[in-house]
Design a protein around this motif. Structure first.
Motif, PDB file in Angstrom:
ATOM      1  N   TYR A 158       0.869  -1.172   0.000  1.00 33.67           N
ATOM      2  CA  TYR A 158       0.000   0.000   0.000  1.00 33.67           C
ATOM      3  C   TYR A 158       0.905   1.221   0.000  1.00 33.67           C
ATOM      4  O   TYR A 158       2.058   1.164   0.436  1.00 33.67           O
ATOM      5  CB  TYR A 158      -0.943   0.014   1.210  1.00 33.67           C
ATOM      6  N   TRP A 239      -9.781  -0.390  13.344  1.00 34.10           N
ATOM      7  CA  TRP A 239     -11.070   0.260  13.068  1.00 34.10           C
ATOM      8  C   TRP A 239     -11.143   0.833  11.662  1.00 34.10           C
ATOM      9  O   TRP A 239     -12.181   0.806  11.010  1.00 34.10           O
ATOM     10  CB  TRP A 239     -11.320   1.344  14.120  1.00 34.10           C
ATOM     11  N   GLU A 240     -10.006   1.341  11.147  1.00 37.38           N
ATOM     12  CA  GLU A 240     -10.062   2.091   9.896  1.00 37.38           C
ATOM     13  C   GLU A 240      -9.775   1.264   8.644  1.00 37.38           C
ATOM     14  O   GLU A 240     -10.092   1.698   7.536  1.00 37.38           O
ATOM     15  CB  GLU A 240      -9.052   3.253   9.932  1.00 37.38           C
ATOM     16  N   TYR A 241      -9.134   0.085   8.765  1.00 33.39           N
ATOM     17  CA  TYR A 241      -8.453  -0.483   7.590  1.00 33.39           C
ATOM     18  C   TYR A 241      -9.358  -1.164   6.587  1.00 33.39           C
ATOM     19  O   TYR A 241      -8.931  -1.440   5.452  1.00 33.39           O
ATOM     20  CB  TYR A 241      -7.308  -1.399   8.017  1.00 33.39           C
ATOM     21  N   GLN A 242     -10.599  -1.439   6.915  1.00 29.05           N
ATOM     22  CA  GLN A 242     -11.510  -2.023   5.939  1.00 29.05           C
ATOM     23  C   GLN A 242     -12.374  -0.931   5.312  1.00 29.05           C
ATOM     24  O   GLN A 242     -12.953  -0.142   6.049  1.00 29.05           O
ATOM     25  CB  GLN A 242     -12.413  -3.080   6.605  1.00 29.05           C
ATOM     26  N   PRO A 243     -12.515  -0.869   4.019  1.00 26.30           N
ATOM     27  CA  PRO A 243     -11.974  -1.771   3.003  1.00 26.30           C
ATOM     28  C   PRO A 243     -10.735  -1.265   2.268  1.00 26.30           C
ATOM     29  O   PRO A 243     -10.226  -1.988   1.417  1.00 26.30           O
ATOM     30  CB  PRO A 243     -13.138  -1.845   2.001  1.00 26.30           C
ATOM     31  N   LEU A 244     -10.203  -0.081   2.588  1.00 25.59           N
ATOM     32  CA  LEU A 244      -9.169   0.491   1.713  1.00 25.59           C
ATOM     33  C   LEU A 244      -7.761   0.471   2.286  1.00 25.59           C
ATOM     34  O   LEU A 244      -6.857   1.078   1.729  1.00 25.59           O
ATOM     35  CB  LEU A 244      -9.568   1.911   1.276  1.00 25.59           C
ATOM     36  N   GLY A 245      -7.569  -0.231   3.421  1.00 24.91           N
ATOM     37  CA  GLY A 245      -6.216  -0.398   3.938  1.00 24.91           C
ATOM     38  C   GLY A 245      -5.864   0.592   5.021  1.00 24.91           C
ATOM     39  O   GLY A 245      -6.647   1.485   5.375  1.00 24.91           O
ATOM     40  N   PRO A 246      -4.640   0.447   5.588  1.00 20.94           N
ATOM     41  CA  PRO A 246      -4.208   1.317   6.680  1.00 20.94           C
ATOM     42  C   PRO A 246      -4.016   2.753   6.204  1.00 20.94           C
ATOM     43  O   PRO A 246      -3.578   2.975   5.085  1.00 20.94           O
ATOM     44  CB  PRO A 246      -2.879   0.709   7.128  1.00 20.94           C
ATOM     45  N   PHE A 247      -4.316   3.706   7.064  1.00 26.75           N
ATOM     46  CA  PHE A 247      -4.252   5.117   6.666  1.00 26.75           C
ATOM     47  C   PHE A 247      -3.641   5.926   7.816  1.00 26.75           C
ATOM     48  O   PHE A 247      -2.423   6.054   7.906  1.00 26.75           O
ATOM     49  CB  PHE A 247      -5.661   5.565   6.272  1.00 26.75           C
ATOM     50  N   GLN A 248      -4.437   6.423   8.743  1.00 23.07           N
ATOM     51  CA  GLN A 248      -3.876   7.209   9.844  1.00 23.07           C
ATOM     52  C   GLN A 248      -3.065   6.353  10.813  1.00 23.07           C
ATOM     53  O   GLN A 248      -2.167   6.856  11.491  1.00 23.07           O
ATOM     54  CB  GLN A 248      -4.987   7.963  10.575  1.00 23.07           C
TER      55      GLN A 248
END
Lengths: 418, 418
Positions: A158, A239-248
């Motif tokens: 990613y 909490w954040e990674y579905q569906p577009l992957g790790p971010f913050q």
């Protein structure tokens, strides 16, 4: 290849990380001076700006070292990279005719502050260690579904955040984030409680490409390697990674070691990727040994206390090489640039003490570690210093990376409290 | 606000995209000249490098327009942005005392080639349109599980690839990739067969920040907006995106319109986000109208044939504003920089003709579109030209964006065939 002798005496110790065989590239400053490029030799740094100004280094019509990063050299391509390494070897070898001219250009490493060695164009992080992916997959999806169906066919990766890459020694502030634990009815805004490391190698892309490249071309385009710690907020990530992957969860900081160890210095340590369970398609098929035998280690030190080694593994544990990752990265026609940084993915070996993240070492917090100080840790506490170490060990010499270290400091007071 | 009159006659048409109320920022060249910054006014472009050299624009001690991108102005911050807009308005307004000096600095837009208006620092793409997320989620996971659990609480986003952002007019080559259809026993290497568009707005971050910022601060930091087409290889995406999100499927190209429409020009068109189904936490809570009423349209033209409008929608359909996205992006402490580009996410309205991607318009290929030419399309065919259009419509004037267009050309012969 044996130890190559230098007239810089400290470089001739079999255990020293920076012998003449290494010659890694960094950016340093002393006192009030501006940062500039330097090459490590033993306990000293050769000031490349001064070496160029003096005429001792004159490889190109345009100066390469008026800037405080190595990207201008990268842009020159492999022939100039090789010419510079040859020239540096001549200047610093025992018996060099230029010793008297070079000696005044050396700065004691102990007096230097280190800076980012390159301008990071873009940063991509992969997930290419099989033991890590299996461990994490087992925790999240059960042993039967540990590896995603695509995992044995492509290096999953990613895009990360280049602006968050910092040099070793930079303090890392615990982030706030939105998270939702298994017992929370609703998401909440809180400081990360599961802050973690990821033990990785970073490969630095040295030349620009503008279309699909082969694995061999990709290997030729890699300028060098650093140690890389991809700091990770596991509770924010969950909490954040579905569906577009790790971010913050991955955007607070990624630390790299200050010295770029060139591909040339690592040549004697090449090794193969593991046996393939399924045959790879042509665009990422192995075409030679493109991993490296590099011993890796992670230590953890609570504030003011001694460090404990919490993991030992080796870069040869990866399933995909950086060359395969770079080739895959280019398949879509994605333009790749000098200064692009590719994180290998977390490097874990097959046994528990070889795991490259606290998530794995404490098995998601269920099996806390006991440090040599007696303290327990599942994840990072404020004040803890985490350090990655790496060395390729030759016969009578060592190719060291210089530590990749960072201390985690307390979160801000709630930045959104009114 | 009514139409503001300019001495450039073509700018005074109620339907013209570039009246004095707009003054968007681009980079252009004519003939053999180097690209330089320019401002659109009617059918003309004001050459900003020439305007600065002539002394007509002198806002800062250092020149702003010796470089072919608008990032140097962005770095100056909102007070200088406002001063420049005021000065341009004075120079170009009907009755300006400087008309005779400015007139020689105008270049006919018809003679100009457009270039990227800014250096893209990093590129982030969001997934913040509720109708789009619901449509895609319904196709992939069924109507009951269409929206992921986090979707109503945070703007889901992923980091894209800045090196792949291109200006409108750039041809886009169909990518190869590894993919595995539902009927394939194993993955294969093939040209993308489901190449798609995503109709988005791009917000351009204008000032650097180095820690969590509020939604209001984020809004203040946005320099302007462009139209954005995030070209997407749906078959590559389906195979690669679990668990870390889209990667090569989104790395071939992202096209943007050539003119940055400033936030100041869009002020009269501010509108609220939709009613919240669940209350947002403080760090991304709405604090004023931060979406904009901008009519959007997509056309598709087979090679050598007339274009068909395939979708019409409005930016006011988004669930999250760019300000909320930028504030969320900063929560982890992620440093944000001038020139960062934030894609809104695909903009779809509630009904079928308002859908902003072919994936939605053809419902995954099950309901092909019939173009006005009689041809059918589920996804893009080689030679097709896709164009995004956008305009905010005021009383007696229009704020246009300039088209965001790209023609898809045939894939390379297999770049890995031996």
């Amino acid at each position: 290849m044996p130890l190559m002798k230098s007239w810089v005496a400290s470089a001739n110790d079999a255990a020293h990380p920076f012998p003449l065989n290494n010659l890694p590239y960094g950016v340093f400053s002393t006192g009030e001076e501006d940062p500039r490029c330097g090459v490590a030799i033993g306990d000293m740094i050769l000031d490349m700006q001064a070496a160029e100004e003096s005429g001792l280094i004159a490889l190109t019509d345009e100066p390469l070292f008026e800037v405080p990063y190595w990207n201008d050299l990268m842009d020159e391509g492999p022939a100039v990279w090789a010419a510079l390494r040859n020239r540096l070897t001549d200047l610093l070898a025992k018996g060099s005719a230029d010793q008297a001219k070079v000696e005044p250009l050396l700065v004691p490493m102990a007096d230097a502050d280190m800076h980012m060695p390159m301008a990071v164009s873009e940063y991509t992080d992969f997930y290419a260690g099989r033991h890590h992916a299996t461990n994490v997959g087992t925790m999240f999806r059960g042993a039967e579904n540990a590896l995603p169906p695509n995992w044995l066919h492509i290096p999953i990766g990613y895009n990360g955040r280049a602006s968050s890459v910092v040099v070793s020694g930079t303090e890392v502030r615990r982030p706030w984030g939105q998270l939702k634990g298994p017992n929370d009815a609703a998401p909440r805004w809180a400081p990360c409680a599961r802050f973690d490391i990821e033990l990785e190698m970073g490969a630095i892309v040295g030349t620009t490409s503008d279309g699909p490249i082969t694995v061999q071309e990709a290997d030729d385009n890699i300028f060098g390697y650093v140690l890389l710690n991809d700091w990770s907020a596991r509770d924010i990530q969950a909490w954040e990674y579905q569906p577009l992957g790790p971010f913050q969860a991955k955007a607070t900081a990624t630390s790299i070691s200050p010295w770029i160890v060139t591909r040339a210095a690592l040549e004697p340590f090449r090794c193969d990727t593991p046996e393939r369970e399924v045959e790879l398609l042509d665009h990422i098929k192995d075409c030679g040994p493109m991993l490296y035998n590099i011993d890796l280690e992670v230590t953890m030190a609570p504030e003011g206390k001694d460090a404990t080694t919490i993991a030992r593994t080796n870069y040869n544990q990866m399933y995909y090489s950086a060359a395969q990752q770079l080739a895959h990265h280019s398949t879509s026609g994605c333009p790749m640039n000098a200064g692009d940084l590719l994180g290998s993915g977390t490097i874990s070996g097959p046994t528990k003490p070889e795991r490259g993240s606290l998530l794995e070492l404490s098995w998601g917090g269920k099996e806390p570690l006991t440090l040599d100080t007696g303290e327990e840790r599942s994840f990072i506490a404020d004040g803890d210093t985490l350090t990655l170490k790496g060395a390729a060990k030759g016969k009578g010499y060592t190719i060291g990376f210089g530590d990749c270290t960072g201390t985690v400091i307390a979160a801000l007071d709630d930045p959104y409290a009114r």
